[in-house]
Design a protein around this motif. Structure first.
Motif: not given
Length: 235
Positions: A19-23
């Motif tokens: 989720a951090q990389f996608v954000a």
């Protein structure tokens, strides 16, 4: 904040890190990762039909707000970091609001308790049956028809008019029907005299018209007689 599901710590770390990389990298990174890891069971949460997909989506939204925060939010946070009194003011307002809500809830609970106590204090068996009315299924009772809202409004207005009538000492028929109050004897006599005067004046005018008509007829007869005499003298 999204509540973490009941999964292992390793699976939770994978979901959060993804989720951090996608954000940070955007939706294009999510599409590429889903296509690359479509056969990896550890990334099944990227599929919309998976039970963890909603949790993963909420994490992406929250990380986006933190990692790519707007400038106004960043500047406000910087001010709060430099001036701790702003944070204390917000905390105090929040505490006061929480206390206010608790007081309101306590008052509502106390009111409900009083209603329950008053309801429980009623002796529901301390009643006397005055009369029992039995309605058979095939019986047509002589009951009035149901009242419509318009009829209720008319009754309320009638009650208000009746109250006004009682305060002013007026007759109910005058207030409801809109009739004017009865005239006094002097006013009635004056009205009759005025009516009689008008009638006499009309009769006098009619008599004068009749006299004028008679005079005109006499003049016409005299002229006709004079013309006949002149004709005979000429012969």
């Amino acid at each position: 904040m999204a509540n973490p599901p009941s999964i292992s710590a390793q699976e939770l770390d994978i979901v959060r890190l993804t989720a951090q990389f996608v954000a940070r990298n955007g939706r294009q990174f999510l599409t590429t990762l889903a296509a690359k890891e479509q056969f990896n069971y550890q990334f099944d949460f990227l599929r919309p039909q998976h039970s963890l997909f909603s949790y993963f989506t909420k994490l992406v939204e929250q990380y986006t707000k933190v990692l790519l925060a707007p400038k106004d939010v960043t500047s406000a946070l910087g001010k709060e970091c430099n001036d701790k009194t702003l944070v204390l003011d917000k905390v105090n307002r929040r505490v006061e609001w929480t206390k206010f809500q608790q007081r309101q809830q306590q008052q509502r609970d106390e009111e409900l308790d009083r209603e329950r106590a008053a309801f429980a204090a009623i002796d529901w068996h301390d009643f006397v049956v005055v009369e029992t009315i039995v309605f058979n299924e095939d019986e047509k009772g002589d009951l009035p028809p149901p009242v419509t809202p318009q009829q209720i409004g008319s009754r309320v207005l009638a009650e208000q008019r009746h109250k006004i009538m009682q305060e002013k000492g007026m007759d109910m028929s005058e207030l409801v029907t809109g009739e004017e109050p009865m005239e006094s004897e002097d006013a009635e006599n004056e009205r009759r005299e005025a009516t009689q005067t008008v009638e006499d004046r009309d009769e006098t005018a009619m008599d004068m018209d009749e006299d004028d008509d008679e005079e005109e007829e006499e003049e016409e007869e005299e002229e006709a007689a004079a013309m006949e005499e002149d004709a005979e003298s000429d012969k």
